[in-house]
Design a protein around this motif. Structure first.
Motif, PDB file in Angstrom:
ATOM      1  N   PRO A 260      43.663  67.646  83.688  1.00  0.00           N
ATOM      2  CA  PRO A 260      44.073  67.813  82.290  1.00  0.00           C
ATOM      3  C   PRO A 260      45.255  68.762  82.150  1.00  0.00           C
ATOM      4  O   PRO A 260      45.313  69.799  82.794  1.00  0.00           O
ATOM      5  N   ARG A 261      46.209  68.382  81.311  1.00  0.00           N
ATOM      6  CA  ARG A 261      47.393  69.204  81.069  1.00  0.00           C
ATOM      7  C   ARG A 261      47.597  69.372  79.576  1.00  0.00           C
ATOM      8  O   ARG A 261      47.200  68.526  78.783  1.00  0.00           O
ATOM      9  N   VAL A 262      48.223  70.470  79.200  1.00  0.00           N
ATOM     10  CA  VAL A 262      48.542  70.698  77.793  1.00  0.00           C
ATOM     11  C   VAL A 262      49.449  69.593  77.274  1.00  0.00           C
ATOM     12  O   VAL A 262      49.353  69.181  76.113  1.00  0.00           O
ATOM     13  N   THR A 263      50.302  69.048  78.148  1.00  0.00           N
ATOM     14  CA  THR A 263      51.211  67.983  77.712  1.00  0.00           C
ATOM     15  C   THR A 263      50.457  66.718  77.300  1.00  0.00           C
ATOM     16  O   THR A 263      50.948  65.936  76.480  1.00  0.00           O
ATOM     17  N   LEU A 557      35.709  59.871  75.517  1.00  0.00           N
ATOM     18  CA  LEU A 557      35.163  60.208  76.833  1.00  0.00           C
ATOM     19  C   LEU A 557      35.658  59.275  77.935  1.00  0.00           C
ATOM     20  O   LEU A 557      35.216  59.384  79.082  1.00  0.00           O
ATOM     21  N   SER A 558      36.607  58.396  77.594  1.00  0.00           N
ATOM     22  CA  SER A 558      37.309  57.661  78.647  1.00  0.00           C
ATOM     23  C   SER A 558      38.441  58.516  79.228  1.00  0.00           C
ATOM     24  O   SER A 558      38.981  58.209  80.287  1.00  0.00           O
ATOM     25  N   LEU A 559      38.796  59.588  78.517  1.00  0.00           N
ATOM     26  CA  LEU A 559      39.812  60.520  78.985  1.00  0.00           C
ATOM     27  C   LEU A 559      39.168  61.558  79.905  1.00  0.00           C
ATOM     28  O   LEU A 559      37.952  61.748  79.882  1.00  0.00           O
ATOM     29  N   PRO A 560      39.964  62.249  80.707  1.00  0.00           N
ATOM     30  CA  PRO A 560      39.386  63.164  81.699  1.00  0.00           C
ATOM     31  C   PRO A 560      38.699  64.365  81.078  1.00  0.00           C
ATOM     32  O   PRO A 560      38.943  64.722  79.920  1.00  0.00           O
ATOM     33  N   ARG A 561      37.853  64.986  81.857  1.00  0.00           N
ATOM     34  CA  ARG A 561      37.175  66.219  81.458  1.00  0.00           C
ATOM     35  C   ARG A 561      38.231  67.294  81.187  1.00  0.00           C
ATOM     36  O   ARG A 561      39.156  67.470  81.961  1.00  0.00           O
ATOM     37  N   GLY A 562      38.068  67.991  80.082  1.00  0.00           N
ATOM     38  CA  GLY A 562      39.066  68.962  79.672  1.00  0.00           C
ATOM     39  C   GLY A 562      40.017  68.402  78.626  1.00  0.00           C
ATOM     40  O   GLY A 562      40.821  69.144  78.054  1.00  0.00           O
ATOM     41  N   VAL A 563      39.943  67.099  78.365  1.00  0.00           N
ATOM     42  CA  VAL A 563      40.742  66.463  77.312  1.00  0.00           C
ATOM     43  C   VAL A 563      39.843  65.635  76.391  1.00  0.00           C
ATOM     44  O   VAL A 563      39.827  65.819  75.178  1.00  0.00           O
ATOM     45  N   GLY A 564      39.077  64.722  76.971  1.00  0.00           N
ATOM     46  CA  GLY A 564      38.341  63.743  76.161  1.00  0.00           C
ATOM     47  C   GLY A 564      37.225  64.312  75.331  1.00  0.00           C
ATOM     48  O   GLY A 564      37.060  63.957  74.158  1.00  0.00           O
ATOM     49  N   GLU A 565      36.416  65.220  75.924  1.00  0.00           N
ATOM     50  CA  GLU A 565      35.330  65.812  75.135  1.00  0.00           C
ATOM     51  C   GLU A 565      35.919  66.812  74.143  1.00  0.00           C
ATOM     52  O   GLU A 565      36.855  67.538  74.441  1.00  0.00           O
ATOM     53  N   ARG A 574      45.804  73.187  69.875  1.00  0.00           N
ATOM     54  CA  ARG A 574      47.255  73.105  70.102  1.00  0.00           C
ATOM     55  C   ARG A 574      48.010  73.322  68.794  1.00  0.00           C
ATOM     56  O   ARG A 574      49.046  73.992  68.775  1.00  0.00           O
ATOM     57  N   ARG A 575      47.497  72.765  67.696  1.00  0.00           N
ATOM     58  CA  ARG A 575      48.132  72.958  66.396  1.00  0.00           C
ATOM     59  C   ARG A 575      48.173  74.442  66.042  1.00  0.00           C
ATOM     60  O   ARG A 575      49.126  74.932  65.419  1.00  0.00           O
ATOM     61  N   LEU A 576      47.148  75.187  66.455  1.00  0.00           N
ATOM     62  CA  LEU A 576      47.082  76.620  66.162  1.00  0.00           C
ATOM     63  C   LEU A 576      47.952  77.459  67.092  1.00  0.00           C
ATOM     64  O   LEU A 576      48.044  78.665  66.916  1.00  0.00           O
ATOM     65  N   GLY A 577      48.567  76.819  68.084  1.00  0.00           N
ATOM     66  CA  GLY A 577      49.448  77.538  68.991  1.00  0.00           C
ATOM     67  C   GLY A 577      48.802  77.991  70.283  1.00  0.00           C
ATOM     68  O   GLY A 577      49.417  78.746  71.050  1.00  0.00           O
ATOM     69  N   LEU A 578      47.576  77.528  70.548  1.00  0.00           N
ATOM     70  CA  LEU A 578      46.914  77.905  71.794  1.00  0.00           C
ATOM     71  C   LEU A 578      47.436  77.049  72.947  1.00  0.00           C
ATOM     72  O   LEU A 578      47.905  75.931  72.737  1.00  0.00           O
ATOM     73  N   GLY A 579      47.322  77.583  74.154  1.00  0.00           N
ATOM     74  CA  GLY A 579      47.889  76.911  75.314  1.00  0.00           C
ATOM     75  C   GLY A 579      46.839  76.371  76.262  1.00  0.00           C
ATOM     76  O   GLY A 579      46.108  75.435  75.927  1.00  0.00           O
ATOM     77  N   GLN A 580      46.723  76.983  77.443  1.00  0.00           N
ATOM     78  CA  GLN A 580      45.850  76.467  78.484  1.00  0.00           C
ATOM     79  C   GLN A 580      44.388  76.446  78.059  1.00  0.00           C
ATOM     80  O   GLN A 580      43.611  75.614  78.533  1.00  0.00           O
ATOM     81  N   SER A 581      44.000  77.321  77.162  1.00  0.00           N
ATOM     82  CA  SER A 581      42.604  77.326  76.708  1.00  0.00           C
ATOM     83  C   SER A 581      42.227  76.015  76.026  1.00  0.00           C
ATOM     84  O   SER A 581      41.045  75.664  75.955  1.00  0.00           O
ATOM     85  N   ALA A 582      43.215  75.288  75.526  1.00  0.00           N
ATOM     86  CA  ALA A 582      42.943  74.019  74.840  1.00  0.00           C
ATOM     87  C   ALA A 582      42.464  72.935  75.786  1.00  0.00           C
ATOM     88  O   ALA A 582      41.874  71.940  75.341  1.00  0.00           O
ATOM     89  N   VAL A 583      42.712  73.083  77.088  1.00  0.00           N
ATOM     90  CA  VAL A 583      42.288  72.062  78.043  1.00  0.00           C
ATOM     91  C   VAL A 583      41.271  72.598  79.046  1.00  0.00           C
ATOM     92  O   VAL A 583      41.052  71.997  80.092  1.00  0.00           O
ATOM     93  N   LEU A 584      40.627  73.715  78.724  1.00  0.00           N
ATOM     94  CA  LEU A 584      39.571  74.214  79.605  1.00  0.00           C
ATOM     95  C   LEU A 584      38.332  73.333  79.462  1.00  0.00           C
ATOM     96  O   LEU A 584      37.874  73.074  78.348  1.00  0.00           O
ATOM     97  N   PRO A 585      37.763  72.865  80.567  1.00  0.00           N
ATOM     98  CA  PRO A 585      36.516  72.098  80.478  1.00  0.00           C
ATOM     99  C   PRO A 585      35.379  72.977  79.973  1.00  0.00           C
ATOM    100  O   PRO A 585      35.419  74.200  80.076  1.00  0.00           O
ATOM    101  N   LYS A 586      34.347  72.347  79.450  1.00  0.00           N
ATOM    102  CA  LYS A 586      33.169  73.062  78.975  1.00  0.00           C
ATOM    103  C   LYS A 586      32.479  73.768  80.135  1.00  0.00           C
ATOM    104  O   LYS A 586      32.296  73.199  81.209  1.00  0.00           O
ATOM    105  N   ARG A 587      32.102  75.031  79.899  1.00  0.00           N
ATOM    106  CA  ARG A 587      31.308  75.761  80.876  1.00  0.00           C
ATOM    107  C   ARG A 587      30.206  76.492  80.118  1.00  0.00           C
ATOM    108  O   ARG A 587      30.474  77.313  79.241  1.00  0.00           O
ATOM    109  N   ALA A 588      28.961  76.171  80.425  1.00  0.00           N
ATOM    110  CA  ALA A 588      27.834  76.762  79.716  1.00  0.00           C
ATOM    111  C   ALA A 588      27.794  78.270  79.936  1.00  0.00           C
ATOM    112  O   ALA A 588      28.159  78.772  81.000  1.00  0.00           O
ATOM    113  N   MET A 589      27.311  78.986  78.908  1.00  0.00           N
ATOM    114  CA  MET A 589      27.312  80.449  78.945  1.00  0.00           C
ATOM    115  C   MET A 589      26.523  80.995  80.120  1.00  0.00           C
ATOM    116  O   MET A 589      26.917  81.986  80.739  1.00  0.00           O
TER     117      MET A 589
END
Length: 615
Positions: A260-263, A557-565, A574-589
Motif C-alpha cells: 500500500p502507498r499513499v499515492t 476488500l479486493s484492494l490490498p491490506r492497508g488500503v481496502g479496509e 488524506r483529505r485531512l493532510g495525513l500521510g503514511q498513517s493513512a495506509v497503516l494496516p489494522k493492528r489490534a491494541m
C-alpha cells in the motif's frame, strides 16, 4: 459522567452493599457523592439510590436528583443533541425536568428517544410506583444488574466487584435492547421481580423474534421479563444498515498483494464520486468530534484562560488510522494554545531467559541482544518499550506536528512492567472488566486502563523526558471505526468466502454486539480514573451516515491490506493532510502494545482468563 447505584429491596431489611463496589463508584465520580432512600406504602419496598458525580458541564448538580414530586433520577450520560442544553446548564438537571413532566410511558419513551449521546439511567417515578432503567441504543455507558433471591434484592450499578466463589457469576450487563420498567407495587405483592420491556425499534425487524430473546432471557436468575402490553417502542436514533449488493464492476483493481502507498489513495481521491463521499464523512465526523471536545468541564472557580500546561482532552493514541483522524479533527476544534495529550501505552518486551548451556539444542537458538530489560522508571532505557504502537505513535506525532506546529502535542509514553501489570490487574482491572472474563477482555481491559490513567513520560524543554500525568477528563477513543468500515481481518475472510452479502451480515453482527463485547467494559475501565470515555465514531449521526452508504463505498476488500479496509476513512485521512498513517494496516491494541506477549501464554482470545479470577 457518574457512578450510579440502585438497590431495590422487597424485604424490610436494610440494603447492605459492598465496600469494594462503593470505592469503584467513587473513583468514577470523585466530585460529589450522595444517597437518597425512598419507601413504598407500608414499607412494601425500599429503594436506595447512590450517585458519585464527575463534573463535566454546567453547574455542579448533586445526584441523585429528587424533585418536588418525589421522583428520583440517577443519570450517567452526556447529551450531545436531541434535547436543548445550554453551555451553562447541566444535562442531568435537563433530563430530570423533562422526565418529571411526563405522565405515561409513551411520554417517557419520547424523551429517551430524543436523546443523542451515551447514557445509562435509573428513574423512580413516584406516580404509580415505577422504577425505570436502561442504556442507550449503542450501550456506550455501563449498567450491571444482579438479583439476590435470598433477601429479595435487585441491584443496578455502573460497576461491580469480582468475587470468588458462588458470587463470581452474580453480575450481568443490562442488555442494550431497550429500557425496562418495574411495577414496584405489583412486585412487592408478588414477592418476585418482573421487568416490563420497552425495546428499541430496529430497522423494522420483528421485535419479539429478532430482539425479544435478548431482552426476555438475559435477566438475572430469579427474575422474569415480558414485553410491554401496549406495544410501545423507543424510536431508533440511527438508520438501518444499507444491505444493497453491488453490480459487477469492470474497474481496474490494485493487485491485492501489492504494497500500500499513499499515492494509491491519491488516485482514488481523484474520482469525483469518492471526493464527494470523503467530504461528507469529513463533515459529519468533524461535527461529532466538535461536540465531544467542546462539551468540557465548566470552569466555575477560574475565569482566566485555560492553562497552556494542562490538557482538557486526551486520546488513546497508537498513531494508527483511527486515532490519527480523531487527533487531526480535534485539532480543528480545540484552541491552538491548549495542549492535547496523546496517550501511548507499551508493555515491557520480555527477553527470554538464557537457557543453561548444557540444555541448549544445537541449531535451535539465535543470538540474542544483551539484557535490555527495564523497570520503566528510567525513560532513557526505552528499548524495552519500543513496541509497534510506540513506533507508529512517534511517527504519527511527527505528522501531527507538521499539521499544526503551534500546538503542544503531549506524547505520553506509558511504560508498563510485568510486575505492575499483575499488581494493578489484581487490585483494580479484574473488578472493572467483570462480568466479562475472556483473554481478550483481560488484554484490552488492562491496556486501556493503563493508557487512560495517563501516567508516564513526556518531552521536556531540554529535549529529554519528564514524568507526566495527563490532566484531561475527556478521553477520546477510536472504537467503532473497524466495526462499521470492515477494519478487522475477519471481515476480509468473510468477504473472500461469501462476497458482499457475507460482509454485510458480518457488519450487522458487529454493531449489534458492540455494547456487550466492548463498550460497557471500556466505560468501566476508563471511568475508574475519574475520566469520561467519548466515542466519536459511534455518534448517532456518524453511525446513521455510514449505515446509509452501500458497503462498497465504505470498504473495498479486493484492494490490498492497508488500503481496502476502511477505505473511506483512509481517504478522509488524506483529505485531512495525513500521510503514511493513512495506509497503516489494522493492528489490534493487544498486539500493538505487546500486552498479549507479556505473559507468554498460548491462549485463544475467547478462552476464559484465569488471571482475572480473584483469590
Amino acid at each position: 459522567m457518574c457512578g450510579i447505584f440502585c438497590a431495590l429491596s422487597l424485604s424490610p431489611a436494610r440494603c447492605v452493599w459492598s465496600k469494594a463496589v462503593r470505592e469503584h463508584l467513587k473513583r468514577r465520580g470523585p466530585d460529589l457523592s450522595r444517597e437518597v432512600t425512598v419507601e413504598g406504602a407500608n414499607s412494601c419496598y425500599r429503594c436506595l439510590f447512590s450517585a458519585h458525580v464527575l463534573h463535566m458541564r454546567g453547574l455542579l448538580t448533586p445526584q441523585p436528583v429528587q424533585d418536588d414530586a418525589g421522583n428520583v433520577l440517577l443519570w450517567n450520560g452526556e447529551i450531545f443533541g436531541g434535547l436543548p442544553v445550554t453551555p451553562e446548564e447541566n444535562d442531568t438537571a435537563v433530563v430530570s425536568r423533562r422526565l418529571s413532566s411526563c405522565v405515561g410511558p409513551s411520554e417517557i419513551l419520547a424523551v429517551l428517544s430524543a436523546l443523542r449521546g451515551p447514557w445509562g439511567f435509573v428513574y423512580y417515578q413516584k406516580a404509580g410506583d415505577y422504577l425505570w432503567f436502561g442504556r442507550d441504543f449503542l450501550g456506550r455507558r455501563s449498567l450491571l444488574w444482579a438479583f439476590d433471591a435470598e433477601v429479595g434484592a435487585l441491584t443496578l450499578t455502573s460497576v461491580a466487584a469480582c468475587e470468588s466463589g458462588p458470587a463470581a457469576s452474580f453480575w450481568q450487563e443490562v442488555p442494550a435492547v431497550g429500557v425496562y420498567r418495574i411495577d414496584l407495587k405489583a412486585v412487592a405483592e408478588a414477592g418476585r421481580v418482573t421487568f416490563e420491556v420497552y425495546p428499541w425499534a430496529r430497522g423494522g425487524r420483528d421485535l419479539v423474534s429478532g430482539y425479544g430473546p435478548a431482552a426476555l432471557e438475559s435477566t438475572p436468575g430469579g427474575c422474569t421479563a415480558a414485553m410491554n402490553r401496549s406495544g410501545l417502542v423507543l424510536a431508533s436514533p440511527v438508520r438501518p444498515l444499507n444491505t444493497s449488493i453491488p453490480k459487477l464492476s469492470d474497474e481496474e483493481e490494485i493487485h491485492p498483494n501489492s504494497h500500500p502507498r499513499v499515492t494509491d489513495l491519491e488516485q482514488l481521491l481523484a474520482s469525483k464520486e469518492n471526493d464527494a463521499e470523503v467530504s461528507r464523512l469529513t463533515d459529519v465526523l468533524s461535527e461529532a468530534v466538535r461536540r465531544r471536545v467542546q462539551s468540557l468541564p465548566f470552569k466555575a472557580r477560574d475565569d482566566s484562560p485555560p492553562s497552556n500546561e494542562g490538557a482538557a482532552v486526551a486520546l488513546l493514541f497508537s498513531g494508527g488510522l483511527d486515532s490519527m483522524v480523531l487527533a487531526a479533527l480535534a485539532d480543528r476544534h480545540i484552541p491552538a494554545h491548549q495542549p492535547i495529550d496523546l496517550l501511548n501505552v507499551a508493555f515491557e518486551l520480555q527477553v527470554p531467559k538464557k537457557p543453561i548451556e548444557s540444555a541448549r539444542k544445537p541449531g535451535k537458538h539465535k543470538n540474542k541482544p544483551a539484557d535490555c530489560k527495564s523497570d520503566g522508571a528510567d525513560p532513557q532505557t526505552s528499548g524495552a518499550f519500543d513496541v509497534p504502537d510506540r513506533i507508529t505513535g512517534k511517527a504519527g506525532l511527527g505528522e501531527l506536528r507538521d499539521l499544526n506546529p503551534e500546538r503542544r502535542w503531549n506524547f505520553v509514553e506509558i511504560n508498563v512492567t510485568k510486575e505492575e501489570l499483575q499488581e494493578m490487574r489484581r487490585e483494580r482491572v479484574c473488578h472493572l472488566v467483570h462480568p466479562l472474563d475472556t483473554v481478550l477482555d483481560d488484554s484490552i481491559g488492562c491496556a486501556v486502563w493503563f493508557a487512560a490513567r495517563g501516567t508516564g513520560f513526556a518531552a521536556a524543554e531540554d529535549g529529554g523526558q519528564r514524568p507526566f500525568t495527563s490532566s484531561a477528563k475527556v478521553v477520546l477513543t477510536g472504537i467503532g471505526a473497524d466495526e462499521q468500515l470492515a477494519g478487522y481481518s475477519r471481515h476480509r475472510v468473510r468477504f473472500t468466502a461469501s462476497g458482499h452479502e457475507g460482509l454485510i451480515q458480518e457488519l450487522q453482527m458487529e454493531l449489534g454486539r458492540i455494547p456487550s463485547r466492548n463498550l460497557g467494559r471500556d466505560d468501566r475501565v476508563i471511568g475508574d480514573h475519574g475520566k469520561e470515555a467519548r466515542f466519536p465514531y459511534l455518534d448517532e449521526d456518524v453511525v446513521s451516515h455510514l449505515n446509509a452508504l452501500p458497503v462498497w463505498e465504505k470498504a473495498d476488500l479486493s484492494l490490498p491490506r492497508g488500503v481496502g479496509e476502511k477505505l473511506l476513512l483512509r481517504l478522509t485521512a488524506r483529505r485531512l493532510g495525513l500521510g503514511q498513517s493513512a495506509v497503516l494496516p489494522k493492528r489490534a491494541m493487544q498486539f500493538g502494545s505487546r500486552i498479549a506477549k507479556m505473559e507468554a501464554r498460548r491462549e485463544k482470545a475467547s478462552d476464559k482468563c484465569t488471571r482475572l479470577l480473584t483469590e
